[in-house]
Design an enzyme around this catalytic site. Structure first.
Site, PDB file in Angstrom:
ATOM      1  N   TYR A  14       0.829  -1.217   0.000  1.00  0.00           N
ATOM      2  CA  TYR A  14       0.000   0.000   0.000  1.00  0.00           C
ATOM      3  C   TYR A  14       0.863   1.266   0.000  1.00  0.00           C
ATOM      4  N   ILE A  15       1.624   1.492   1.056  1.00  0.00           N
ATOM      5  CA  ILE A  15       2.362   2.755   1.148  1.00  0.00           C
ATOM      6  C   ILE A  15       3.542   2.740   0.175  1.00  0.00           C
ATOM      7  N   LEU A  36       5.637 -10.365  -2.373  1.00  0.00           N
ATOM      8  CA  LEU A  36       4.213 -10.461  -2.726  1.00  0.00           C
ATOM      9  C   LEU A  36       3.384 -11.160  -1.651  1.00  0.00           C
ATOM     10  N   PHE A  84      10.032  -0.530   3.376  1.00  0.00           N
ATOM     11  CA  PHE A  84       8.655  -0.767   3.821  1.00  0.00           C
ATOM     12  C   PHE A  84       8.404  -2.223   4.203  1.00  0.00           C
ATOM     13  N   SER A 128       6.395   3.745  12.931  1.00  0.00           N
ATOM     14  CA  SER A 128       4.957   3.831  13.168  1.00  0.00           C
ATOM     15  C   SER A 128       4.703   4.593  14.464  1.00  0.00           C
ATOM     16  N   TYR A 156       4.568  -6.157  17.446  1.00  0.00           N
ATOM     17  CA  TYR A 156       4.779  -5.405  16.205  1.00  0.00           C
ATOM     18  C   TYR A 156       5.498  -4.078  16.506  1.00  0.00           C
ATOM     19  N   LYS A 160       9.364  -2.462  15.471  1.00  0.00           N
ATOM     20  CA  LYS A 160       9.636  -1.137  14.874  1.00  0.00           C
ATOM     21  C   LYS A 160      10.625  -0.362  15.755  1.00  0.00           C
ATOM     22  N   ASN A 217      -7.518  -2.769   9.845  1.00  0.00           N
ATOM     23  CA  ASN A 217      -7.675  -1.330  10.090  1.00  0.00           C
ATOM     24  C   ASN A 217      -9.090  -0.845   9.790  1.00  0.00           C
ATOM     25  N   LEU A 218      -9.425   0.265  10.436  1.00  0.00           N
ATOM     26  CA  LEU A 218     -10.782   0.800  10.389  1.00  0.00           C
ATOM     27  C   LEU A 218     -11.282   1.070   8.960  1.00  0.00           C
ATOM     28  N   ARG A 311     -10.869  -2.921  21.964  1.00  0.00           N
ATOM     29  CA  ARG A 311      -9.899  -3.889  21.445  1.00  0.00           C
ATOM     30  C   ARG A 311      -8.660  -3.829  22.339  1.00  0.00           C
ATOM     31  N   ASP A 314      -5.604  -1.064  22.456  1.00  0.00           N
ATOM     32  CA  ASP A 314      -5.970   0.243  21.894  1.00  0.00           C
ATOM     33  C   ASP A 314      -5.802   1.347  22.930  1.00  0.00           C
TER      34      ASP A 314
HETATM   35  P1  NAD Z   1       1.604  -3.639   3.080  1.00  0.00           P
HETATM   36  O1  NAD Z   1       1.420  -4.986   3.671  1.00  0.00           O
HETATM   37  O2  NAD Z   1       0.627  -3.178   2.061  1.00  0.00           O
HETATM   38  O3  NAD Z   1       3.071  -3.515   2.461  1.00  0.00           O
HETATM   39  C1  NAD Z   1       4.173  -4.256   2.937  1.00  0.00           C
HETATM   40  C2  NAD Z   1       4.803  -4.962   1.751  1.00  0.00           C
HETATM   41  O4  NAD Z   1       5.905  -5.738   2.227  1.00  0.00           O
HETATM   42  C3  NAD Z   1       3.842  -5.934   1.062  1.00  0.00           C
HETATM   43  O5  NAD Z   1       3.847  -5.694  -0.324  1.00  0.00           O
HETATM   44  C4  NAD Z   1       4.402  -7.310   1.389  1.00  0.00           C
HETATM   45  O6  NAD Z   1       4.152  -8.248   0.353  1.00  0.00           O
HETATM   46  C5  NAD Z   1       5.870  -6.996   1.574  1.00  0.00           C
HETATM   47  N1  NAD Z   1       6.574  -7.966   2.413  1.00  0.00           N
HETATM   48  C6  NAD Z   1       6.163  -8.537   3.572  1.00  0.00           C
HETATM   49  N2  NAD Z   1       7.087  -9.393   4.024  1.00  0.00           N
HETATM   50  C7  NAD Z   1       8.136  -9.342   3.141  1.00  0.00           C
HETATM   51  C8  NAD Z   1       9.387  -9.996   3.061  1.00  0.00           C
HETATM   52  N3  NAD Z   1       9.770 -10.902   3.982  1.00  0.00           N
HETATM   53  N4  NAD Z   1      10.190  -9.711   2.009  1.00  0.00           N
HETATM   54  C9  NAD Z   1       9.819  -8.818   1.064  1.00  0.00           C
HETATM   55  N5  NAD Z   1       8.631  -8.187   1.081  1.00  0.00           N
HETATM   56  C10 NAD Z   1       7.800  -8.440   2.118  1.00  0.00           C
HETATM   57  O7  NAD Z   1       1.689  -2.610   4.280  1.00  0.00           O
HETATM   58  P2  NAD Z   1       1.715  -1.027   4.274  1.00  0.00           P
HETATM   59  O8  NAD Z   1       0.499  -0.556   4.955  1.00  0.00           O
HETATM   60  O9  NAD Z   1       2.048  -0.519   2.927  1.00  0.00           O
HETATM   61  O10 NAD Z   1       2.927  -0.787   5.259  1.00  0.00           O
HETATM   62  C11 NAD Z   1       4.234  -0.497   4.776  1.00  0.00           C
HETATM   63  C12 NAD Z   1       5.148  -0.260   5.946  1.00  0.00           C
HETATM   64  O11 NAD Z   1       4.634   0.802   6.737  1.00  0.00           O
HETATM   65  C13 NAD Z   1       5.304  -1.438   6.891  1.00  0.00           C
HETATM   66  O12 NAD Z   1       6.633  -1.480   7.334  1.00  0.00           O
HETATM   67  C14 NAD Z   1       4.365  -1.113   8.026  1.00  0.00           C
HETATM   68  O13 NAD Z   1       4.772  -1.725   9.204  1.00  0.00           O
HETATM   69  C15 NAD Z   1       4.505   0.389   8.092  1.00  0.00           C
HETATM   70  N6  NAD Z   1       3.365   1.087   8.666  1.00  0.00           N
HETATM   71  C16 NAD Z   1       2.112   0.875   8.172  1.00  0.00           C
HETATM   72  C17 NAD Z   1       1.032   1.562   8.713  1.00  0.00           C
HETATM   73  C18 NAD Z   1      -0.362   1.306   8.238  1.00  0.00           C
HETATM   74  O14 NAD Z   1      -1.300   1.597   8.967  1.00  0.00           O
HETATM   75  N7  NAD Z   1      -0.573   0.825   7.020  1.00  0.00           N
HETATM   76  C19 NAD Z   1       1.237   2.479   9.749  1.00  0.00           C
HETATM   77  C20 NAD Z   1       2.537   2.681  10.222  1.00  0.00           C
HETATM   78  C21 NAD Z   1       3.600   1.977   9.662  1.00  0.00           C
HETATM   79  C1  WQD Z   2      -8.339   2.917  14.295  1.00  0.00           C
HETATM   80  C2  WQD Z   2      -9.447   3.114  15.317  1.00  0.00           C
HETATM   81  C3  WQD Z   2      -9.881   1.173  16.674  1.00  0.00           C
HETATM   82  C4  WQD Z   2     -11.342  -1.419  13.535  1.00  0.00           C
HETATM   83  C5  WQD Z   2      -2.925   0.491  13.757  1.00  0.00           C
HETATM   84  C6  WQD Z   2      -1.604   0.105  14.323  1.00  0.00           C
HETATM   85  C7  WQD Z   2      -0.604   1.181  14.054  1.00  0.00           C
HETATM   86  C8  WQD Z   2      -0.567   1.541  12.588  1.00  0.00           C
HETATM   87  C9  WQD Z   2      -1.919   1.856  12.074  1.00  0.00           C
HETATM   88  C10 WQD Z   2       1.063   0.118  11.565  1.00  0.00           C
HETATM   89  C11 WQD Z   2      -9.118   2.496  16.679  1.00  0.00           C
HETATM   90  C12 WQD Z   2     -11.074   1.515  15.818  1.00  0.00           C
HETATM   91  C13 WQD Z   2     -10.844  -0.323  14.224  1.00  0.00           C
HETATM   92  C14 WQD Z   2     -12.678  -1.818  13.762  1.00  0.00           C
HETATM   93  C15 WQD Z   2     -12.915  -0.005  15.328  1.00  0.00           C
HETATM   94  N1  WQD Z   2      -0.123   0.447  11.787  1.00  0.00           N
HETATM   95  N2  WQD Z   2     -11.621   0.355  15.099  1.00  0.00           N
HETATM   96  N3  WQD Z   2     -13.414  -1.078  14.646  1.00  0.00           N
HETATM   97  O1  WQD Z   2      -5.165   0.780  15.864  1.00  0.00           O
HETATM   98  O2  WQD Z   2      -4.926   3.257  15.325  1.00  0.00           O
HETATM   99  O3  WQD Z   2      -3.348   1.670  14.410  1.00  0.00           O
HETATM  100  O4  WQD Z   2      -2.798   0.766  12.365  1.00  0.00           O
HETATM  101  O5  WQD Z   2       2.060   0.574  12.016  1.00  0.00           O
HETATM  102  O6  WQD Z   2       0.600   0.682  14.469  1.00  0.00           O
HETATM  103  O7  WQD Z   2      -1.738  -0.092  15.717  1.00  0.00           O
HETATM  104  O8  WQD Z   2      -5.613   1.682  13.530  1.00  0.00           O
HETATM  105  O9  WQD Z   2      -7.343   1.350  11.848  1.00  0.00           O
HETATM  106  O10 WQD Z   2      -6.864  -0.520  13.451  1.00  0.00           O
HETATM  107  O11 WQD Z   2      -7.971   1.535  14.291  1.00  0.00           O
HETATM  108  O12 WQD Z   2     -13.639   0.601  16.111  1.00  0.00           O
HETATM  109  O13 WQD Z   2     -13.180  -2.797  13.204  1.00  0.00           O
HETATM  110  O14 WQD Z   2     -10.609   2.421  14.839  1.00  0.00           O
HETATM  111  O15 WQD Z   2     -10.282   0.756  17.925  1.00  0.00           O
HETATM  112  O16 WQD Z   2      -9.641   3.345  17.642  1.00  0.00           O
HETATM  113  P1  WQD Z   2      -4.808   1.832  14.906  1.00  0.00           P
HETATM  114  P2  WQD Z   2      -6.954   0.926  13.206  1.00  0.00           P
END
Ligand code: NAD
Ligand code: WQD
Length: 366
Positions: A14-15, A36, A84, A128, A156, A160, A217-218, A311, A314
């Site tokens: 995604y990101i 993948l 990522f 994160s 998790y 990080k 995620n929400l 949850r 949280d």
């Molecule tokens: P995502 O799962 O969409 O992207 C992660 C990618 O890494 C995926 O394409 C997956 O296939 C790949 N991957 C996983 N394990 C691997 C491995 N062993 N080797 C190579 N590739 C691998 O997730 P995202 O939401 O895009 O998150 C990207 C980064 O941002 C992650 O490090 C995540 O922890 C961090 N992050 C995400 C969020 C969020 O809410 N989405 C928030 C904070 C931080």
């Molecule tokens: C958002 C809000 C839930 C689902 C997580 C990771 C954080 C980062 C982002 C990677 C919260 C509420 C959620 C549902 C709900 N990821 N909720 N019903 O928990 O803020 O953060 O994702 O680094 O590290 O902890 O995100 O989208 O899961 O939740 O009420 O079915 O929505 O309780 O308040 P969160 P989230």
């Protein structure tokens, strides 16, 4: 000529995919690696449809040192990495912590060693907001600044936190070793980007988040309710001390988040700060009820929900103080929550099977 050449790990996720898009638009060349596990190669064609440029792609696990070495050998032009690739489900990390330490920590270690061998000296790391843990224990630190004490509350988050420490120790040591050898060492730099809650999709409707399993995620869950894949949303707790009882988060549009990566990389390459952490969030908190209302408005109808218990793990409020990113990187979020919801809905409605279906005709015939 390209501005620079970047290896993006997890670049089909995604990101990572949106950051690849932003890097290509800013004139960087991009080489993606991904295994993948949680993404699809199709996203590369979507990136090409939008930018007219196709990033290079290798299927590679980030824990596979020899394969990483061979990719760096093939691309001596790479001078920076945006990392990522990781596992990211907080709940699952409590059930399988060793898997999380393996991919997230050992994977990062393997990557840093391979970078060191190939003299690749800049890294931007996906950290994160979860590294802060329950920041509400420091009431004077909401919204949360980067110097808030760290204290992850789940495995998790611990991975990080560990990788932040590992990168910091490594970059500081490389700089110190260079100085001992009479060199500046300024080429060794790391940006630790602490994201708050990424939201939204590309306004074109052809790129968005496409989680392969059950989303956690929400917003992806709300999107599934909207397309009928899920009967209702469970609201995790309405007894928090917020204005409506539901928890507060800082939702940041994916286009703003990805733009922050390009600015961070530019900063590392031009200002040579050593190790620097930056929050990427809007500074504005929204409750779960406000998010349901905002997304329902984008969809054009009320979405069903039911209140459930809190949850585990949280916290009440995770909102960023993003003043440092604004001051140092010149980064300010440009997209609203309304845009994030409208873009997410356009993507979800047009691509209920995510990347497993063809893009709309008007894109293919362009
Ligand atoms: P995502 O799962 O969409 O992207 C992660 C990618 O890494 C995926 O394409 C997956 O296939 C790949 N991957 C996983 N394990 C691997 C491995 N062993 N080797 C190579 N590739 C691998 O997730 P995202 O939401 O895009 O998150 C990207 C980064 O941002 C992650 O490090 C995540 O922890 C961090 N992050 C995400 C969020 C969020 O809410 N989405 C928030 C904070 C931080
Ligand atoms: C958002 C809000 C839930 C689902 C997580 C990771 C954080 C980062 C982002 C990677 C919260 C509420 C959620 C549902 C709900 N990821 N909720 N019903 O928990 O803020 O953060 O994702 O680094 O590290 O902890 O995100 O989208 O899961 O939740 O009420 O079915 O929505 O309780 O308040 P969160 P989230």
């Amino acid at each position: 000529m390209a501005v620079g050449s970047v290896l993006v790990t997890g670049g089909t996720g995604y990101i990572g995919s949106f950051t690849t898009l932003a890097l290509l638009e800013a004139g960087y060349e991009v080489v993606i690696i991904d295994n993948l596990f949680n993404s699809s190669e199709e996203v590369i064609s979507r990136i090409e449809l939008i930018t007219g440029k196709r990033p290079k792609y290798y299927t590679c696990d980030v824990t596979d040192g020899p394969k990483l070495d061979s990719i760096f050998d093939k691309h001596p032009e790479i001078d920076s990495v945006i990392h990522f690739a990781a596992l990211k489900a907080v709940g699952e990390s409590g059930e399988k912590p060793l898997d999380y330490y393996h991919v997230n920590v050992y994977g990062s270690l393997t990557l840093l060693k391979s970078m060191q061998k190939h003299n690749v000296t800049n890294i931007v790391f996906s950290s994160s907001a979860t590294v802060y843990g329950d920041a509400t224990r420091f009431p004077n630190m909401i919204p949360i600044p980067e110097d808030c004490p760290l204290g992850p509350t789940n495995p998790y988050g611990s991975t990080k936190f560990t990788v932040e420490m590992m990168i910091t120790d490594h970059i500081n040591a490389e700089r110190a070793n260079a100085k001992k050898a009479g060199k500046s060492g300024e080429q060794f730099n790391a940006g630790l980007l602490r994201y708050f809650n990424p939201a939204g999709s590309h306004p074109s409707g052809i790129m968005g988040e496409d989680p392969q399993g059950v989303p956690y995620n929400l917003l992806p869950l709300l999107a599934q309710v909207a397309v009928g894949k899920r009967e209702k949303l469970l609201v995790f707790g309405d007894d928090y001390s917020s204005k409506d009882g539901t928890a507060i988060r800082d939702y940041i549009h994916i286009l703003d988040l990805s733009a922050g990566h390009v600015l961070a990389l530019d900063y590392l390459r031009s200002k040579h700060p050593g190790v620097r952490a930056w929050n990427l969030g809007t500074g504005k908190g929204s409750t779960v009820y406000e998010m349901i209302a905002a997304f329902s408005k984008a969809v054009g109808r009320d979405l069903p929900y039911e209140v459930a218990p809190r949850r585990a793990g949280d916290v009440l409020n995770l909102t960023a103080n993003a003043a440092r990113a604004e001051k140092e990187l010149g980064w300010t979020p440009k997209h609203t929550l309304e845009e994030a919801c409208a873009d997410l809905w356009r993507w979800t409605e047009g691509n209920p099977q995510g990347y497993r279906q063809s893009p709309p005709e008007e894109y293919v015939s362009k």
